[in-house]
Design a protein around this motif. Structure first.
Motif, PDB file in Angstrom:
ATOM      1  N   ARG A 138       0.708  -1.197   0.223  1.00  0.00           N
ATOM      2  CA  ARG A 138       0.004   0.071   0.071  1.00  0.00           C
ATOM      3  C   ARG A 138       0.982   1.172   0.113  1.00  0.00           C
ATOM      4  O   ARG A 138       1.626   1.533   0.944  1.00  0.00           O
ATOM      5  CB  ARG A 138      -0.888   0.101   1.168  1.00  0.00           C
ATOM      6  CG  ARG A 138      -1.880   1.382   1.431  1.00  0.00           C
ATOM      7  CD  ARG A 138      -2.694   1.332   0.348  1.00  0.00           C
ATOM      8  NE  ARG A 138      -3.286   2.429   0.535  1.00  0.00           N
ATOM      9  CZ  ARG A 138      -3.938   3.397  -0.514  1.00  0.00           C
ATOM     10  NH1 ARG A 138      -3.438   2.989  -1.591  1.00  0.00           N
ATOM     11  NH2 ARG A 138      -4.615   4.540  -0.189  1.00  0.00           N
ATOM     12  N   GLN A 139       0.558   2.093  -0.961  1.00  0.00           N
ATOM     13  CA  GLN A 139       1.280   3.274  -1.323  1.00  0.00           C
ATOM     14  C   GLN A 139       3.005   3.142  -1.548  1.00  0.00           C
ATOM     15  O   GLN A 139       3.706   4.004  -1.553  1.00  0.00           O
ATOM     16  CB  GLN A 139       1.302   4.254   0.098  1.00  0.00           C
ATOM     17  CG  GLN A 139      -0.030   4.807   0.143  1.00  0.00           C
ATOM     18  CD  GLN A 139      -0.073   5.853   1.181  1.00  0.00           C
ATOM     19  OE1 GLN A 139       0.644   5.779   2.221  1.00  0.00           O
ATOM     20  NE2 GLN A 139      -0.970   6.616   1.213  1.00  0.00           N
ATOM     21  N   ASP A 140       3.207   1.854  -1.755  1.00  0.00           N
ATOM     22  CA  ASP A 140       4.622   1.778  -2.416  1.00  0.00           C
ATOM     23  C   ASP A 140       4.519   2.171  -4.063  1.00  0.00           C
ATOM     24  O   ASP A 140       3.712   1.687  -4.683  1.00  0.00           O
ATOM     25  CB  ASP A 140       4.970   0.075  -2.369  1.00  0.00           C
ATOM     26  CG  ASP A 140       6.240  -0.190  -2.855  1.00  0.00           C
ATOM     27  OD1 ASP A 140       6.889   0.900  -3.582  1.00  0.00           O
ATOM     28  OD2 ASP A 140       6.942  -1.336  -2.772  1.00  0.00           O
ATOM     29  N   PRO A 141       5.168   3.205  -4.520  1.00  0.00           N
ATOM     30  CA  PRO A 141       5.114   3.481  -5.723  1.00  0.00           C
ATOM     31  C   PRO A 141       5.553   2.702  -6.812  1.00  0.00           C
ATOM     32  O   PRO A 141       5.381   3.218  -7.937  1.00  0.00           O
ATOM     33  CB  PRO A 141       6.054   5.089  -5.699  1.00  0.00           C
ATOM     34  CG  PRO A 141       7.147   4.474  -4.688  1.00  0.00           C
ATOM     35  CD  PRO A 141       6.484   3.738  -3.531  1.00  0.00           C
ATOM     36  N   GLY A 142       6.255   1.615  -6.316  1.00  0.00           N
ATOM     37  CA  GLY A 142       6.835   0.776  -7.521  1.00  0.00           C
ATOM     38  C   GLY A 142       7.741   1.562  -8.445  1.00  0.00           C
ATOM     39  O   GLY A 142       8.611   2.336  -8.200  1.00  0.00           O
TER      40      GLY A 142
ATOM     41  N   ALA B 244       5.707  12.096  15.135  1.00  0.00           N
ATOM     42  CA  ALA B 244       5.017  12.942  14.062  1.00  0.00           C
ATOM     43  C   ALA B 244       5.402  12.659  12.492  1.00  0.00           C
ATOM     44  O   ALA B 244       5.007  13.011  11.609  1.00  0.00           O
ATOM     45  CB  ALA B 244       5.690  14.194  14.339  1.00  0.00           C
ATOM     46  N   ASN B 245       6.624  11.710  12.447  1.00  0.00           N
ATOM     47  CA  ASN B 245       7.043  11.480  11.186  1.00  0.00           C
ATOM     48  C   ASN B 245       6.278  10.263  10.589  1.00  0.00           C
ATOM     49  O   ASN B 245       6.526   9.821   9.330  1.00  0.00           O
ATOM     50  CB  ASN B 245       8.560  10.835  11.386  1.00  0.00           C
ATOM     51  CG  ASN B 245       9.593  11.708  11.609  1.00  0.00           C
ATOM     52  OD1 ASN B 245       9.424  12.967  11.409  1.00  0.00           O
ATOM     53  ND2 ASN B 245      10.461  11.395  12.453  1.00  0.00           N
ATOM     54  N   LEU B 246       5.370   9.576  11.267  1.00  0.00           N
ATOM     55  CA  LEU B 246       4.459   8.649  10.775  1.00  0.00           C
ATOM     56  C   LEU B 246       3.603   9.104   9.507  1.00  0.00           C
ATOM     57  O   LEU B 246       3.259   8.212   8.802  1.00  0.00           O
ATOM     58  CB  LEU B 246       3.674   8.107  12.100  1.00  0.00           C
ATOM     59  CG  LEU B 246       4.289   7.376  13.081  1.00  0.00           C
ATOM     60  CD1 LEU B 246       3.582   7.024  14.233  1.00  0.00           C
ATOM     61  CD2 LEU B 246       5.237   5.889  12.379  1.00  0.00           C
TER      62      LEU B 246
ATOM     63  N   VAL C  51       4.471   0.859   5.382  1.00  0.00           N
ATOM     64  CA  VAL C  51       5.697   0.797   6.426  1.00  0.00           C
ATOM     65  C   VAL C  51       5.032   0.922   7.484  1.00  0.00           C
ATOM     66  O   VAL C  51       5.495   0.283   8.626  1.00  0.00           O
ATOM     67  CB  VAL C  51       6.592   2.026   5.931  1.00  0.00           C
ATOM     68  CG1 VAL C  51       7.755   2.411   7.084  1.00  0.00           C
ATOM     69  CG2 VAL C  51       7.215   1.903   4.584  1.00  0.00           C
ATOM     70  N   ARG C  52       4.104   2.020   7.875  1.00  0.00           N
ATOM     71  CA  ARG C  52       3.398   1.950   9.257  1.00  0.00           C
ATOM     72  C   ARG C  52       2.804   0.445   9.402  1.00  0.00           C
ATOM     73  O   ARG C  52       2.709  -0.005  10.635  1.00  0.00           O
ATOM     74  CB  ARG C  52       2.364   2.931   9.116  1.00  0.00           C
ATOM     75  CG  ARG C  52       2.614   4.323   9.049  1.00  0.00           C
ATOM     76  CD  ARG C  52       1.693   5.276   9.508  1.00  0.00           C
ATOM     77  NE  ARG C  52       0.527   5.380   8.489  1.00  0.00           N
ATOM     78  CZ  ARG C  52       0.323   5.894   7.688  1.00  0.00           C
ATOM     79  NH1 ARG C  52       1.243   6.801   7.276  1.00  0.00           N
ATOM     80  NH2 ARG C  52      -0.681   5.829   6.893  1.00  0.00           N
TER      81      ARG C  52
END
Length: 366
Positions: free
Chosen positions: A37-41, A79-81, A88-89
């Protein structure tokens, strides 16, 4: 549950209402719907070549050695999350949850069946006793009787091979554009529950119904792991536990109590559907629902909520599974499920706490 596969290399994950990766597709334990999920590939070949030529043609307009920003991101800060990809999360949720988990197998003795204890942060939260072969044969009669419901529940059963997020979303009226972090919380809970179930399944090593009784021919593929406890029951009751707390935290739906009742009935139905399909005994649902309620409460503790984690002991006897019986302490005790007398609380963890705060903020969007 369907096939499993760690953390890498799997495609074909269904979207959820345009918010890809939540709820649809196959149910992989490693990261579940978070995987990719949200991996740009990568870009297509033409775009890759185009970007190269543009970079080469315009690079002379940039200042040598210039940095886009001199501001560092805060060190070890939740805050970086929000700037991380969802997958990654997802990896961080799994890491935080599993860091405190341990299993303690105990072989059978002359007076007691084999059992496994599950602890979190060194605190014993659940003991599951292994059912013997005679009990499993008794349970097969329930599995045979439930087969009469297969025709009417085929769509449910096949669509629930993966995480049944859409069913909970329907009851709460969730929308992917408005409730992104609520969906993320649901998926984090499901993945945590799936891992917990696999840990105890591997020790208890209970055969599936079709391996005990040749008459029980499942309508779906027999999963490649033990029957007891049911991971689907674990996941659905964990999600129920977390969403019940979230709904009360939102406190914005006038019919919130009714929706919780419907979610309870849904959790029961998801669990029972696995018996209808022919891959689980009712005692698997008893064990899974118990584990799910504990996992859900642990997730809430990790999120920063102070909720009692009631340690439980389940020594199965041959009974059918009904949510009403499960929630009634007197009936549950008569069915072999009883508290051990221990109650625990666990500390919060940064990533889960961040997630709860963001899901809680979505009350204004409901």
């Amino acid at each position: 549950m369907a096939q499993y596969g760690g953390f890498g290399g799997f495609g074909g994950f269904g979207g959820f209402g345009g918010f890809g990766g939540f709820g649809g597709g196959t149910n992989f334990t490693g990261l579940g719907g978070f995987l990719g999920r949200q991996d740009p590939g990568g870009y297509d070949a033409a775009t890759t070549l185009g970007l190269q030529s543009v970079a080469e043609g315009l690079r002379h307009l940039t200042e040598a050695g210039a940095s886009p920003t001199d501001q560092e991101l805060p060190f070890s800060n939740p805050a970086n999350l929000s700037g991380l990809a969802t997958w990654v999360r997802g990896s961080l949720y799994v890491s935080e949850f599993l860091a405190g988990v341990s299993a303690q197998p105990h072989d059978a003795t002359e007076s007691e069946a084999a059992k496994v204890g599950l602890s979190f942060d060194g605190k014993s939260c659940l003991i599951l006793h292994r059912p013997d072969q005679s009990l499993l044969r008794e349970q097969c009669s329930y599995v045979a009787d439930y087969a009469t419901l297969r025709a009417e529940r085929t769509a449910e059963i096949t669509s629930q091979l993966g995480f049944p997020t859409a069913y909970f979303a329907m009851i709460l009226g969730l929308h992917s554009a408005q409730n992104a972090k609520t969906f993320e919380l649901i998926t984090a809970t499901q993945v945590a529950a799936a891992h917990a179930a696999m840990i105890v399944k591997s020790h208890l090593a209970v055969r599936r119904p079709d391996q005990i009784d040749a008459r029980l021919m499942p309508m779906i593929p027999t999963p490649g792991h033990g029957s007891f406890p049911s991971a689907h029951a674990t996941e659905s009751y964990a999600v129920l536990t977390v969403l019940e707390a979230l709904l009360k935290d939102w406190n914005c739906l006038s019919d919130g109590d009714e929706r919780i009742d419907v979610m309870r009935a849904l959790a029961e139905r998801i669990a029972v559907n696995r018996t209808v399909a022919g891959v689980h005994y009712p005692i698997d649902s008893w064990a899974g629902a118990t584990l799910g309620r504990i996992v859900g409460t642990i997730v809430l503790n990790r999120c920063g909520l102070i909720k009692d984690i009631t340690a439980m002991d389940y020594a199965p006897a041959s009974h059918d599974f009904f949510d009403e019986d499960f929630r009634d302490p007197t009936i549950a005790t008569a069915r072999g499920l009883a508290p051990t007398g221990e109650t625990h609380h666990l500390p919060s963890t940064p990533t889960f706490k961040w997630l709860w705060e963001h899901a809680s903020d979505e009350a204004q969007k409901v």
